[in-house]
Each structure stands twice: as C-alpha cells, then as structure tokens.
Design an enzyme around this catalytic site. Sequence first.
Site, short mmCIF file in Angstrom:
data_model
loop_
_atom_site.label_atom_id
_atom_site.label_comp_id
_atom_site.label_asym_id
_atom_site.label_seq_id
_atom_site.Cartn_x
_atom_site.Cartn_y
_atom_site.Cartn_z
N ASP A 15 13.01 -25.42 -11.85
CA ASP A 15 13.92 -25.56 -12.98
C ASP A 15 13.13 -25.79 -14.27
O ASP A 15 12.10 -26.47 -14.26
CB ASP A 15 14.86 -26.75 -12.73
CG ASP A 15 16.08 -26.72 -13.61
OD1 ASP A 15 16.32 -25.70 -14.27
OD2 ASP A 15 16.81 -27.74 -13.64
N HIS A 32 10.59 -17.39 -17.99
CA HIS A 32 10.65 -16.86 -16.63
C HIS A 32 9.32 -16.20 -16.24
O HIS A 32 8.85 -16.36 -15.10
CB HIS A 32 11.79 -15.85 -16.50
CG HIS A 32 13.15 -16.45 -16.70
ND1 HIS A 32 13.57 -17.56 -16.01
CD2 HIS A 32 14.17 -16.10 -17.53
CE1 HIS A 32 14.81 -17.86 -16.39
NE2 HIS A 32 15.19 -17.00 -17.30
N LEU A 125 0.82 -19.15 6.20
CA LEU A 125 1.88 -19.73 5.37
C LEU A 125 3.06 -18.78 5.37
O LEU A 125 2.89 -17.56 5.28
CB LEU A 125 1.38 -19.95 3.94
CG LEU A 125 2.42 -20.34 2.88
CD1 LEU A 125 2.98 -21.73 3.16
CD2 LEU A 125 1.82 -20.29 1.47
#
Length: 229
Positions: A15, A32, A125
């Site tokens: 956020d 962004h 991962l």
Amino acid sequence: MNLYKIPSHVAIIMDGNGRWAKKRGLPRVFGHREGINAVEKAVKFSKKVGIKYLTLFAFSTENWQRPKEEVEAIMSLFVEYINKEIPFLIENNIKLLFMGRRDVADYIKLAMEEAETKTKNGKDLTLIIAFNYSGRAEIIDAVNKILKEKKEITEEDFKNYLYLPDIPEPDLLIRTSGEKRISNFMLWQLAYTELYFTETLWPDFDEEEFLKALYDYQSRERRFGKVIE
C-alpha cells in the site's frame, strides 16, 4: 542480520504507491512503477533469508473502480513485470503463481498462464501474486464449487476449494503505508497470522524495512488459540 525464526510464508499488502507519487508531485502511475522496484527487492530478500512463500496483494477486485487511465497503466505495468521477470525467476529457481479470479482480458490471462508454466519447476521460493483478488470472492467461489458437488464438508475440506489449497497459511502479514486493516485479503487464511503494520510507503519498503518486520515477528509467541505453559 540475526534471524533465528524465519516465517515460512509472508504475505504483504503493498500500500502507498499513489501517496508516494503525490508527495513528489508526480502522477500516480510513477508510484506504481516505483512499487515494482520494491517488489523485486522483496522477492530477492525473501529468497536470501529462506522464506518459502511470498504472497503480494497486487490488485483487488475493488481496484477496477479506480480511474480508467490508472487501471490501464497498472495492467500495462503488470504484464510488463511478468514478462520481464520470467528469466530472473527461472534462473533463481522461483515458482510464480497467481491467486484470484481469471476473468480478465485475454492478453493478461495469457501472460499469467505462460509465466506459471515457465516457472513451474521453481523450488526455492514460491511467489504468489494476488491479482483481481477478493477474500470474500474466494470464499464465495469455494462455496459454489462445494454446492455443485452437493456434499457436507469439514473445515479442513473447505481449504481444498480455495484458489491455492496447497499453499500454507501465512505466518506473517505485512501492510505498508500506515493503514491498519486487511482490506478483504485472504480472509480465510489469515485466521492465525501475525500482523505487522508499518508507516513506510510501499515504494520505500526495502531490505531494512523487511528486516524490521522479521525481527518483530521472531519476538512473537504464536499460540493458535492454545495456552502456552
């Protein structure tokens, strides 16, 4: 770095991209794009310290209500990131999965499917990107699957109907930018997850900030509703 208790699964609500850009007098899209750089740092750091699953909340079903220009820019950045990162993910033995509804534009869905196929053998991962995701929608979709099969289920059975049933529940949830809510994210899976909130905006979330969250996590005593003597 003195880490002795590493969470297996870390989820992050990323956020603050828009506020990061606004503070600098820039259009939101710049936030962004900078946020993508923070994603790359988080992925590299997660692999480095031995986190096995990293789930990033990238785009919610509610985010479609944002201005058209911003949504189009996010979609473009999203596909650009996927295509650009595939070689890195393969080289670093990282599997990429997506969590959310797949009723999106064909070019987006194709990029997601190709990335999942090309990285499917990653073992070090698992990177999960929650895209077009809603926690309530995931539960509704699971219930509808169950209704089609017309059978009674247990809590453990229910998990098998979620989007990614084989992924363990998050040990730690991090939310950046100072907001203290989970915003319809993984409502079922976060039942016993440790929560960590930071004022840091997502584009500024670097290795040092990630370490702070992990140090805080390893100071917690996880009880899962039990009494620890």
